[in-house]
Design an enzyme around this catalytic site. Sequence first.
Site, short mmCIF file in Angstrom:
data_model
loop_
_atom_site.label_atom_id
_atom_site.label_comp_id
_atom_site.label_asym_id
_atom_site.label_seq_id
_atom_site.Cartn_x
_atom_site.Cartn_y
_atom_site.Cartn_z
N TRP A 137 0.82 -1.22 0.00
CA TRP A 137 0.00 0.00 0.00
C TRP A 137 0.85 1.27 0.00
O TRP A 137 0.31 2.37 -0.08
CB TRP A 137 -0.94 0.00 1.20
CG TRP A 137 -2.13 -0.91 1.04
CD1 TRP A 137 -2.46 -1.63 -0.08
CD2 TRP A 137 -3.13 -1.17 2.02
NE1 TRP A 137 -3.62 -2.34 0.16
CE2 TRP A 137 -4.04 -2.08 1.44
CE3 TRP A 137 -3.34 -0.75 3.34
CZ2 TRP A 137 -5.16 -2.55 2.13
CZ3 TRP A 137 -4.44 -1.22 4.03
CH2 TRP A 137 -5.35 -2.12 3.42
N GLU A 170 11.82 2.00 -4.15
CA GLU A 170 11.57 3.38 -3.71
C GLU A 170 12.48 3.73 -2.53
O GLU A 170 12.92 4.88 -2.39
CB GLU A 170 10.08 3.56 -3.38
CG GLU A 170 9.25 3.63 -4.66
CD GLU A 170 7.81 3.21 -4.51
OE1 GLU A 170 7.31 3.06 -3.38
OE2 GLU A 170 7.17 3.03 -5.57
N GLU A 190 11.37 -6.80 -9.37
CA GLU A 190 10.60 -5.58 -9.66
C GLU A 190 11.45 -4.64 -10.50
O GLU A 190 12.23 -3.83 -9.94
CB GLU A 190 10.22 -4.88 -8.35
CG GLU A 190 9.28 -5.68 -7.48
CD GLU A 190 8.36 -4.78 -6.69
OE1 GLU A 190 7.15 -5.01 -6.74
OE2 GLU A 190 8.84 -3.82 -6.06
N GLY A 193 4.79 1.45 -10.78
CA GLY A 193 3.93 2.63 -10.75
C GLY A 193 3.85 3.38 -12.08
O GLY A 193 3.38 4.51 -12.12
N GLY A 226 1.36 -2.95 -6.19
CA GLY A 226 1.25 -1.64 -5.55
C GLY A 226 -0.11 -1.00 -5.82
O GLY A 226 -1.12 -1.33 -5.20
N GLY A 227 -0.15 -0.14 -6.82
CA GLY A 227 -1.35 0.67 -7.09
C GLY A 227 -2.63 -0.13 -7.21
O GLY A 227 -3.68 0.29 -6.68
C1 PEP Z 1 5.39 -1.96 -5.84
O1 PEP Z 1 5.25 -0.94 -5.19
O2 PEP Z 1 6.07 -2.88 -5.38
C2 PEP Z 1 4.76 -2.05 -7.14
C3 PEP Z 1 5.01 -3.10 -7.86
O3 PEP Z 1 3.94 -1.01 -7.51
P1 PEP Z 1 2.93 -0.97 -8.78
O4 PEP Z 1 2.18 -2.28 -8.78
O5 PEP Z 1 2.07 0.20 -8.54
O6 PEP Z 1 3.79 -0.86 -10.01
#
Ligand code: PEP
Length: 259
Positions: A14, A101, A170, A176, A236-237
């Site tokens: 989140w 991040e 990732e 994002g 994430g989102g």
């Molecule tokens: C994350 O924050 O680990 C991520 C994968 O974000 P999103 O799904 O928004 O790309």
Amino acid sequence: MSGRAVRKIIAANWKMNKTVAEALAFADEFAALWSGQGGVEVVICPPFTALYPLGQRLQGSGLLLGAQDLFWEERGAFTGEVAAFMLREAGASHVIVGHSERRHLLGESDADVRRKLQRALQEGLYPILCVGETLPQREGGEAEAVVCAQLRAALQGCPPSPARLLVAYEPVWAIGTGRNAEPADARHMALVIRRELESLLGRAGAEVRVLYGGSVTPDNVAGYTGMVEMDGALVGGASLRPESLAAIVRRTEEAGHAT
Ligand code: PEP
């Protein structure tokens, strides 16, 4: 590889979103949408402030709780930090470590990530170790080398049998951005990661669960979680709305039945 029988996992990151009230409302709405019978593990990673109340609300639901970070020291004078035992007490079983991040916006180093990973393992948490290359690194043909170097740095001195470790691939350019990795590229990297894990950890490396993360949605998730090489997704989102997370879990369940 095809002999691996692991439960798929969907972890919801989140980030810096949701108040306690919003987190609790999410839990109630999601519980109404999720049967819990599909064999997919679901881990919700709220901000620190919502961990304890959400953990209380999730008790008995089958949903798991994770934190987004931890500090590497056991306890003491480290203003603003949160210790692993505190996460455990709040109800967390999992913790995200080395999210891009934190690496890129907050300057977290490979050494920091290693110390956090080791603390999480020592304290009985399930760390979700994030690795991934930037766009210039991918375009420069360095993606595999970068990811393997991050793994080596994080696992240096790791206990020989990290049965609780999860690794999330990732790619930074996919997080994002709405630009998800091609499933074939993610599959290739999952194989690279597994080979590196086996060279670092021996046979225990085969037990580590490997997830994909980066702009996962209900529409694309099955392309990743339907593969035998991929054990789940870090989202994430698209995890912020209960119906979207429920659809991601449902598509993962269906993809599992299809393979
Ligand atoms: C994350 O924050 O680990 C991520 C994968 O974000 P999103 O799904 O928004 O790309």
